[in-house]
Design an enzyme around this catalytic site. Structure first.
Site, PDB file in Angstrom:
ATOM      1  N   ASP A 196      30.174  72.313  43.206  1.00  0.00           N
ATOM      2  CA  ASP A 196      30.240  71.591  42.070  1.00  0.00           C
ATOM      3  C   ASP A 196      30.418  70.086  42.011  1.00  0.00           C
ATOM      4  O   ASP A 196      31.672  69.960  42.403  1.00  0.00           O
ATOM      5  CB  ASP A 196      31.263  72.189  40.900  1.00  0.00           C
ATOM      6  CG  ASP A 196      30.805  73.355  40.307  1.00  0.00           C
ATOM      7  OD1 ASP A 196      29.532  73.687  40.644  1.00  0.00           O
ATOM      8  OD2 ASP A 196      31.244  74.103  39.423  1.00  0.00           O
ATOM      9  N   ASN A 233      27.537  76.248  40.480  1.00  0.00           N
ATOM     10  CA  ASN A 233      26.703  76.497  39.318  1.00  0.00           C
ATOM     11  C   ASN A 233      26.323  75.007  38.559  1.00  0.00           C
ATOM     12  O   ASN A 233      25.165  74.998  38.148  1.00  0.00           O
ATOM     13  CB  ASN A 233      27.474  77.264  38.067  1.00  0.00           C
ATOM     14  CG  ASN A 233      28.902  76.778  37.889  1.00  0.00           C
ATOM     15  OD1 ASN A 233      29.639  76.509  38.845  1.00  0.00           O
ATOM     16  ND2 ASN A 233      29.124  76.227  36.729  1.00  0.00           N
ATOM     17  N   HIS A 318      31.170  79.483  46.220  1.00  0.00           N
ATOM     18  CA  HIS A 318      31.545  78.849  45.107  1.00  0.00           C
ATOM     19  C   HIS A 318      32.349  79.717  44.136  1.00  0.00           C
ATOM     20  O   HIS A 318      33.559  79.266  43.534  1.00  0.00           O
ATOM     21  CB  HIS A 318      30.251  78.291  44.399  1.00  0.00           C
ATOM     22  CG  HIS A 318      31.054  77.197  43.144  1.00  0.00           C
ATOM     23  ND1 HIS A 318      31.598  76.319  43.166  1.00  0.00           N
ATOM     24  CD2 HIS A 318      30.838  77.651  41.746  1.00  0.00           C
ATOM     25  CE1 HIS A 318      31.872  75.699  42.147  1.00  0.00           C
ATOM     26  NE2 HIS A 318      31.583  76.344  41.282  1.00  0.00           N
ATOM     27  N   HIS A 328      36.392  82.293  34.420  1.00  0.00           N
ATOM     28  CA  HIS A 328      35.349  82.652  35.238  1.00  0.00           C
ATOM     29  C   HIS A 328      35.932  84.145  35.826  1.00  0.00           C
ATOM     30  O   HIS A 328      35.361  84.570  37.080  1.00  0.00           O
ATOM     31  CB  HIS A 328      34.899  81.757  36.410  1.00  0.00           C
ATOM     32  CG  HIS A 328      34.833  80.515  35.811  1.00  0.00           C
ATOM     33  ND1 HIS A 328      33.724  80.430  35.176  1.00  0.00           N
ATOM     34  CD2 HIS A 328      35.301  79.316  36.174  1.00  0.00           C
ATOM     35  CE1 HIS A 328      33.458  78.847  34.574  1.00  0.00           C
ATOM     36  NE2 HIS A 328      34.443  78.329  35.260  1.00  0.00           N
ATOM     37  N   HIS A 355      34.948  76.648  41.768  1.00  0.00           N
ATOM     38  CA  HIS A 355      34.714  77.216  40.434  1.00  0.00           C
ATOM     39  C   HIS A 355      35.776  77.284  39.597  1.00  0.00           C
ATOM     40  O   HIS A 355      35.700  76.883  38.097  1.00  0.00           O
ATOM     41  CB  HIS A 355      34.074  78.496  40.555  1.00  0.00           C
ATOM     42  CG  HIS A 355      33.291  78.985  39.301  1.00  0.00           C
ATOM     43  ND1 HIS A 355      32.424  78.243  38.915  1.00  0.00           N
ATOM     44  CD2 HIS A 355      32.956  80.177  38.852  1.00  0.00           C
ATOM     45  CE1 HIS A 355      31.735  78.702  37.835  1.00  0.00           C
ATOM     46  NE2 HIS A 355      32.105  80.110  37.800  1.00  0.00           N
TER      47      HIS A 355
END
Ligand SMILES: *[C@@H]1O[C@H](CO)[C@@H](O)[C@H](O)[C@H]1NC(C)=O
Ligand SMILES: *[C@@H]1O[C@H](CO)[C@@H](O)[C@H](O)[C@H]1NC(C)=O
Ligand SMILES: *[C@@H]1O[C@H](CO)[C@@H](O)[C@H](O)[C@H]1NC(C)=O
Ligand SMILES: *[C@@H]1O[C@H](CO)[C@@H](O)[C@H](O)[C@H]1NC(C)=O
Ligand SMILES: *[C@@H]1O[C@H](CO)[C@@H](O)[C@H](O)[C@H]1NC(C)=O
Ligand SMILES: *[C@@H]1O[C@H](CO)[C@@H](O)[C@H](O)[C@H]1NC(C)=O
Ligand SMILES: [Fe+2]
Length: 466
Positions: A196, A233, A318, A328, A355
C-alpha cells in the site's frame, strides 16, 4: 508473558484505577498510549515534499531496489516529464574515478485519462559488495546525482539493519513516519515495505498524479536505499468501471522487482538474499491456492533457504494472518490456512504484514492442527512458529484503526493504535534487536521492543529475555 509485557500490565493497571481507560486481559497488553484522534489528510499537491526538481526534463521520483538475488545488482528507476531523455545511468564507486554507463529501458502507461511521464528502469550489475556508489541520471539535459551502499556479501553473521514501513500513503502523518525513520538513531539500510504505497486509488478515477507525487515525496529515502516492494490492495488498481481492468498496472510500470532471479514468474511473489537474511515476499492479492504458480513457487522456495548461509528467514505479505483489530478481520485467513504449516516446518523467524492501520506483535503461535472435524482450531504457543507483526501504521489518509477485539486474544503480545515504523537490527546468526517507534515520541524512543532469537540457531523462548 515477558518482563516487558508484565511491566506494561502494571502501567496499564495503574491507568485502569486512575481513568478506567483500559482493561487488563489474559493475553498480552494493549498499550496505554492513546493517540489524539485527528483527521489524517493528504498533503496538498503544492506541498514542499511534492516539489518538482528544477531544470528541463529533470529526473524525478528516483527510487532503487535490489536487482538480483544476492545484492550485487541494483535497479534504478526515475521519471522524466518533458521528453523521454536518456535511459543511461552513469555510476562509479566512491573510491574509484572510473565511471561506467548502464543502459536502461523506457516505459509509459495510461490510466483512464492520465498518461504517465517517461518511466526509466536501469539494472546496475556486477557491483562490489559493501561499497558506496554514486549514480547520475538525466544525462543529456538536467542531471541529478544520488548514492547508495551495496550490502555486504551474503553470510551467516553479517550484521544488517532493515527498516519496516507499511501502508505509507502521502498524508502529513506519512511525512512524519518517513522523517522518524530517517532520524532513527538505529540506521535502517534497506526498507522492507509491506504494501500500500500511494493510495492514489482513493482519488476520483484513481488520479495517477498521486502516484507521481508519492514518488517525489519518498525520493529522499527511496533514491538512497533500496525499498523492497510488496504488493498491497492499493496496488491492485482494478477499476473496470472506468475501463481499467489490468490489475497492478501503475505498480508494475513503476516498481520493478527482481522476481526472475528467484525463479518466480510474476512480480508479486519473489525472494532475495541480503546480508544474513533470506526475504520472501508473498502476494495476498494473487492466487495462492494449491496448484497456483505462487503455491508451487513457495513450495520449491522454502527448502532452498540455507540457514547456514542466511540464518534469518523473513516473510513479507500485505494482509495479516493474526490481527486482533476490528478491521480487515480474517482477510488473511485463507492464506494462513494454505501456508502456515510450511512456516512452522521451515521455522520462519518473523512475518511482517500491513493492511491494518495500527501496530501489533504476536507471541510465537501456530494454529495448524485443525482438520475440519477435530475441533482443534485455537492458536497455541509454538516455538517453531514465527512472530507476526502488523506494521500497517505508516500514516495514510484512511486514518488509524482504533477498534480492537476485546478481550485481547492470547496470541496478541502487544498492540497499539498509533502511526510509526520499526527496525529489525540483525547482530549475528542468533540475535536481532527489533524496535517499533510511534510517531508521537522522540526519534530515539521505542514503543515496543523484542530481542529475536533465530529459530534455526537459537530456538529458545525469547519471552524470558524481552
Ligand atoms: C480527467 O477527468 C477528470 C474528471 O472528468 C477531469 O477533472 C480531469 O481534468 C481530466 N484530466 C485530464 C488530464 O484530462
Ligand atoms: C515533511 O517533512 C520534512 C522533514 O521533516 C519537512 O521538511 C517538510 O516541511 C514536511 N512537509 C510537510 C508538508 O509536512
Ligand atoms: C539485473 O542484472 C543481474 C546481473 O546480470 C541479473 O541477474 C538480474 O536478473 C537483473 N535484474 C533484472 C530485474 O533485470
Ligand atoms: C549452505 O551454505 C553453506 C555456506 O555458504 C554452504 O557451505 C553449503 O554448501 C550450503 N548448503 C547447500 C545445501 O547448498
Ligand atoms: C467495533 O467493531 C465492532 C465489530 O465490528 C462493532 O460491533 C463495534 O460497534 C465497533 N465499535 C466502535 C466504537 O466503533
Ligand atoms: C550475537 O549478538 C548478541 C547480541 O549483540 C551477543 O550477545 C552475542 O554474544 C553474539 N554472539 C556471538 C557469537 O558473537
Ligand atoms: Fe491494505
Amino acid at each position: 508473558m515477558g518482563a516487558g509485557a508484565w511491566c506494561w500490565s502494571v502501567i496499564v493497571g495503574v491507568l485502569v484505577l486512575k481513568a478506567a481507560l483500559f482493561v487488563v486481559v489474559d493475553g498480552g497488553s494493549t498499550s496505554s498510549f492513546v493517540r489524539k484522534v485527528e483527521k489524517t489528510i493528504d498533503m496538498p499537491m503544492d506541498s514542499d515534499v511534492f516539489t518538482t526538481p528544477p531544470g528541463y526534463n529533470a529526473p524525478q521520483q528516483v527510487h532503487i531496489t535490489q536487482g538480483d538475488h544476492v545484492g550485487k545488482a541494483m535497479i534504478v528507476s526515475w521519471v522524466t516529464m518533458d521528453e523521454p531523455g536518456s535511459n543511461t545511468v552513469r555510476y562509479w564507486s566512491a573510491n574509484s574515478k572510473r565511471k561506467r554507463n548502464a543502459e536502461g529501458t523506457l516505459t509509459r502507461y495510461s490510466f483512464f485519462n492520465y498518461t504517465s511521464g517517461f518511466i526509466h528502469h536501469c539494472n546496475l550489475t556486477h557491483l562490489k559488495h559493501d561499497t558506496k556508489y554514486y549514480y547520475m541520471v538525466g544525462i543529456g539535459y538536467t542531471t541529478r546525482t544520488f548514492w547508495f551502499t551495496t550490502p555486504p556479501e551474503v553470510g551467516p553473521d553479517v550484521p544488517y539493519t532493515f527498516g519496516l514501513i507499511g501502508d505509507l500513503g502521502q498524508s502529513y502523518d506519512s511525512n512524519i513516519t518517513l522523517s522518524h525513520y530517517e532520524m532513527n538513531p538505529v540506521k535502517g539500510q534497506t526498507v522492507l515495505f509491506v504494501g500500500d504505497i500511494s493510495y492514489a486509488d482513493n482519488y476520483p478515477n484513481h488520479d495517477n498524479r498521486r502516484w507521481d507525487s508519492w514518488g517525489r515525496f519518498a525520493e529522499r529515502s527511496t533514491a538512497y536505499q533500496p525499498w523492497i516492494w510488496t504488493a498491497g490492495n492499493h496496488e491492485l488498481d482494478y477499476a473496470p468501471e472506468i475501463g481499467e481492468d489490468e490489475p497492478f498496472k501503475p505498480f508494475t510500470h513503476r516498481f520493478p522487482v527482481p522476481y526472475k532471479s528467484s525463479g518466480s514468474n510474476a512480480p508479486f511473489w519473489y525472494s532475495i538474499k541480503r546480508a544474513s537474511a533470506h526475504i520472501i515476499v508473498l502476494a495476498s492479492y494473487s492466487a495462492y491456492g494449491k496448484y497456483t504458480p505462487q503455491y508451487k513457487w513457495l513450495e520449491e522456495e522454502l527448502p532452498k533457504v540455507n540457514r547456514t548461509e542466511t540464518p534469518w528467514l523473513i516473510v513479507l505479505l500485505h494482509a495479516p494472518w493474526y490481527n486482533s483489530y476490528n478491521y480487515h478481520y480474517m482477510e488473511g485467513e485463507s492464506m494462513r490456512v494454505m501456508y502456515e504449516a510450511w512456516f512452522v516446518k521451515y521455522k520462519v523467524d518473523v512475518v511482517f504484514a500491513g493492511h491494518v492501520h495500527a501496530y501489533e506483535r504476536t507471541e510465537r503461535v501456530s494454529n495448524i492442527a485443525y482438520n475440519i472435524v477435530n475441533g482443534i482450531c485455537k492458536p497455541v504457543k509454538d516455538q517453531s512458529a514465527p512472530v507476526y507483526i502488523t506494521i500497517g501504521d505508516g500514516g495514510n489518509l484512511e486514518g488509524l484503526a482504533t477498534n480492537m477485539t476485546e478481550p485481547q486474544p492470547e496470541y496478541s503480545a502487544f498492540r497499539e493504535s498509533s502511526f510509526g515504523h520499526a527496525t529489525f537490527d540483525i547482530k549475528n546468526r542468533t540475535h536481532a534487536f527489533y524496535g517499533w517507534h510511534r510517531n508521537q515520541d522522540g526519534v530515539a524512543v521505542t514503543g515496543d521492543t523484542m530481542w529475536f532469537y533465530n529459530r534455526y540457531w537459537k530456538p529458545e523462548d525469547e519471552s524470558k529475555s524481552v
